[in-house]
Scaffold this motif. Structure first.
Motif, PDB file in Angstrom:
ATOM      1  N   GLU A   2       6.836   2.093   2.877  1.00 39.33           N
ATOM      2  CA  GLU A   2       5.762   1.384   3.581  1.00 39.33           C
ATOM      3  C   GLU A   2       6.397   0.371   4.517  1.00 39.33           C
ATOM      4  O   GLU A   2       7.231  -0.421   4.113  1.00 39.33           O
TER       5      GLU A   2
ATOM      6  N   GLY B 221       5.417  -2.710   6.713  1.00 38.25           N
ATOM      7  CA  GLY B 221       4.364  -3.643   7.078  1.00 38.25           C
ATOM      8  C   GLY B 221       4.804  -4.504   8.244  1.00 38.25           C
ATOM      9  O   GLY B 221       5.903  -5.016   8.266  1.00 38.25           O
TER      10      GLY B 221
ATOM     11  N   HIS C 277       1.365  -0.509  -1.079  1.00 39.47           N
ATOM     12  CA  HIS C 277       0.550  -1.256  -0.115  1.00 39.47           C
ATOM     13  C   HIS C 277       0.208  -2.651  -0.652  1.00 39.47           C
ATOM     14  O   HIS C 277       0.340  -3.654   0.058  1.00 39.47           O
TER      15      HIS C 277
ATOM     16  N   ARG D  83       3.294  -4.904  -0.758  1.00 44.24           N
ATOM     17  CA  ARG D  83       3.659  -5.351   0.587  1.00 44.24           C
ATOM     18  C   ARG D  83       2.734  -6.467   1.058  1.00 44.24           C
ATOM     19  O   ARG D  83       3.182  -7.482   1.618  1.00 44.24           O
TER      20      ARG D  83
END
Length: 344
Positions: free
Chosen positions: A3, A5, A265, A268
């Protein structure tokens, strides 16, 4: 699962008002021209050094105005951050100019201590008092601008130091006028040089930290890494980088390993919230992976972690195979969840 970010709040306050800098520039240039003439008439090194300092004030403000316009241009081409570091270049130039001028006035001041000149003390007093008024007005104008910018702070430091210099010059003029002791002029010039030296070194040092991509002053990467590793489900944090694009614009990137099955998610977002709320870092790039992720392995080797940058921060989370499943080869002796303080 990787992921990435990207928080894009740059943490930069409103741009300094150009009108304040332009007003200060007009005051400085006008008075500087008068002071140069009076300085030569009075044979005062203190007044001439003040005029030299005011010249750097004017240059600093001009650079600040130009750098503001350049830095405001949007990112394009190979300049993915835009030209925001133009302001840091301006601050560096201001600092170097102050250092060079201080060296000259130290040499000249020592020479005049040995062989004092005849100085018209009354001219020095009158000019010094006028200089105090002008610099108070200029300092007030720049104090209302956005001093979170190192560029504007550089111009402000120039003006503020010039104010102190005029106070020293006025005192020296009064001593010469009342007692006839000419060496007071040289002493005042040395005081001005010392102020230039202090301000110049501060600007060069702070701008140098930005160029060398050191962590912003007041931010401890070891502490931030340990706090990130302490988040729920986090197993390890490495390749943590914190730097400043320009003054007031901090950025962070890191690789975060979490327990298998954890919500990448959510972790993060929790990390980004902590960076923003605790440290004011709004621009973040985080790679979040499960410890057993095959995304890290190329041809059977741990490609990403083969050459990690900086210390590794271990969290309290564990996997079914123990801490750092699949990454035991990455642990280095002496790694702890709370590493020693990082001087950067």
């Amino acid at each position: 699962m990787a992921e990435h970010g990207h928080g894009h709040g740059h943490g930069v306050s409103a741009e300094a008002d150009r009108r304040y800098l332009t007003g200060a520039l007009a005051l400085i240039v006008g008075f500087m021209a008068v002071e140069v003439v009076i300085g030569f008439l009075a044979q005062s090194l203190a007044l001439i050094s003040d005029a030299g300092h005011m010249l750097t004030d004017a240059i600093a403000i001009v650079f600040a105005l130009i750098a503001m316009r350049i830095a405001a241009r949007p990112p394009q081409g190979g300049f993915t951050y835009g030209l925001k570091r133009a302001e840091i270049i301006s601050a560096q130039i201001n600092g170097i100019t102050l250092l060079l001028l201080s060296a000259y006035f130290i040499v000249e001041g020592i020479r005049r201590l040995i062989v004092p000149s005849e100085v018209e003390g009354l001219y020095v007093v009158v000019t010094g008092l006028a200089g105090i008024v002008v610099n108070l007005a200029a300092t007030w104008l720049l104090s209302r601008a956005n001093r979170s910018s190192l560029n504007v702070e550089g111009a402000y430091q120039h003006i503020l130091n010039d104010l102190f210099a005029f106070i020293a010059t006025t005192i020296a003029g009064a001593v010469i006028w009342l007692t006839g002791w000419g060496r007071a002029d040289a002493i005042a010039a040395l005081v001005v040089a010392a102020l230039m030296l202090k301000a110049g070194w501060g600007l060069v040092r702070d701008a140098g930290r930005v160029f060398m991509e050191a962590a912003p002053v007041g931010m401890n990467p070891a502490e931030i890494g340990a706090r990130t590793a302490a988040l729920e489900h986090v197993v390890e944090v490495h390749d943590l980088h914190i730097w400043e694009v320009t003054s007031g614009y901090a950025a962070l990137s890191a690789h975060v390993l979490v327990t298998p099955g954890a919500d990448c998610h959510a972790i993060r977002l929790a990390a980004e919230r902590m960076f923003h709320d605790t440290y004011g870092i709004g621009h973040t790039t985080l790679q979040v992976d499960h410890t057993s992720s095959e995304a890290l392995t190329i041809d059977g080797a741990d490609a990403h972690c083969r050459d990690p940058h900086g210390p590794t921060h271990h969290g309290g989370a564990t996997t079914s195979a123990g801490p750092l499943a699949g990454h035991a080869d990455h642990e280095e002796p002496g790694d702890t969840a709370h590493p020693p303080q990082d001087p950067a």
